[in-house]
Design a protein around this motif. Structure first.
Motif, short mmCIF file in Angstrom:
data_model
loop_
_atom_site.label_atom_id
_atom_site.label_comp_id
_atom_site.label_asym_id
_atom_site.label_seq_id
_atom_site.Cartn_x
_atom_site.Cartn_y
_atom_site.Cartn_z
N GLY A 20 69.75 70.82 29.86
CA GLY A 20 69.75 71.10 28.44
C GLY A 20 68.56 71.73 28.28
N VAL A 21 68.26 72.04 26.96
CA VAL A 21 66.94 72.69 26.40
C VAL A 21 66.27 71.33 26.01
N TYR A 22 64.99 71.44 26.03
CA TYR A 22 64.20 70.56 25.63
C TYR A 22 63.07 70.95 25.28
N ARG A 23 62.31 70.50 24.01
CA ARG A 23 61.14 70.88 23.36
C ARG A 23 60.05 69.64 23.73
N LEU A 24 58.83 69.85 23.41
CA LEU A 24 57.94 68.67 23.69
C LEU A 24 58.28 67.30 22.88
N ARG A 25 58.95 67.82 21.56
CA ARG A 25 59.24 66.54 20.60
C ARG A 25 60.45 65.63 21.36
N ASP A 26 61.24 66.41 22.12
CA ASP A 26 62.08 65.42 22.83
C ASP A 26 61.81 64.63 24.05
N VAL A 27 60.47 64.90 24.43
CA VAL A 27 59.95 64.06 25.69
C VAL A 27 58.65 63.57 25.15
N LEU A 28 58.24 63.28 23.93
CA LEU A 28 57.03 63.00 23.78
C LEU A 28 56.27 61.66 24.37
N LEU A 29 56.99 60.72 24.39
CA LEU A 29 56.42 59.48 25.11
C LEU A 29 56.29 59.74 26.57
N ASP A 30 57.28 60.13 27.21
CA ASP A 30 57.22 60.41 28.53
C ASP A 30 56.18 61.59 28.86
N TYR A 31 56.04 62.57 28.17
CA TYR A 31 55.03 63.70 28.42
C TYR A 31 53.68 63.03 28.26
N GLN A 32 53.46 62.05 27.20
CA GLN A 32 52.16 61.60 27.02
C GLN A 32 51.88 60.51 28.31
N LEU A 33 52.98 59.77 28.69
CA LEU A 33 52.58 58.88 30.02
C LEU A 33 52.03 59.49 31.12
N THR A 34 52.78 60.98 31.18
CA THR A 34 52.18 61.68 32.39
C THR A 34 51.12 62.04 32.43
N ARG A 35 50.18 61.92 31.46
CA ARG A 35 48.84 62.31 31.42
C ARG A 35 47.82 61.45 32.21
N ASP A 36 47.00 62.11 33.17
CA ASP A 36 46.22 61.36 33.82
C ASP A 36 44.96 60.57 32.95
N THR A 37 45.21 59.23 33.02
CA THR A 37 44.30 58.42 32.56
C THR A 37 43.91 57.23 33.70
N PRO A 38 42.62 56.47 33.06
CA PRO A 38 42.45 55.42 34.29
C PRO A 38 43.54 54.17 34.30
N ALA A 39 44.39 54.33 33.57
CA ALA A 39 45.70 53.25 33.67
C ALA A 39 46.82 53.92 34.41
N THR A 40 46.89 55.24 34.77
CA THR A 40 47.91 55.95 35.22
C THR A 40 48.44 55.08 36.72
N ARG A 41 47.59 55.25 37.76
CA ARG A 41 47.72 54.77 38.95
C ARG A 41 48.50 53.39 38.77
N GLU A 42 47.46 52.57 38.14
CA GLU A 42 48.11 50.98 37.98
C GLU A 42 49.48 50.83 37.43
#
Length: 115
Positions: A20-42
């Protein structure tokens, strides 16, 4: 904008969303969660004990809004099999998919796994 479009597409694929067609607002939480932070690996490591079958079961179960019978139908298994797999998830990870706070962690960890 093109880079963000590629990133949104990667999130859509990683999270197993239907075509389908997706915009950023359609995947906001998942998008944010995939940003690299100190907690990402854990966070991603929470699901490390699970095999591909259990990861797939979780993804399908989430896509059905936790509807066990629909999950079973999509997986072509008996609803009791879904229950058994979800219990195995809990036993292996310590995270019970039927507990809201655990489900949030599972959802976040799934966004980070490419399996």
């Amino acid at each position: 904008m093109a880079e963000q479009t590629r990133e949104v597409l990667a999130v859509v694929r990683r999270t197993g969303r239907p075509p389908g067609v997706y915009r950023l607002r359609d995947v906001l939480l998942d998008y944010q969660l995939t940003r690299d932070t100190p907690a990402t690996r854990e966070l991603a490591a929470l699901l490390a004990p699970l095999d591909d079958e259990l990861i797939h079961t979780l993804r399908v179960h989430l896509s059905t809004e936790l509807t066990r019978r629909r999950t079973a139908a999509l997986l072509h298994v008996h609803p009791n099999t879904v229950d058994n797999r979800l219990r195995r998830v809990a036993a292996l990870t310590g995270l019970d998919p039927s507990t809201p706070s655990h489900l949030a962690l599972i959802t976040a960890a799934l966004a980070l796994t490419s399996r």
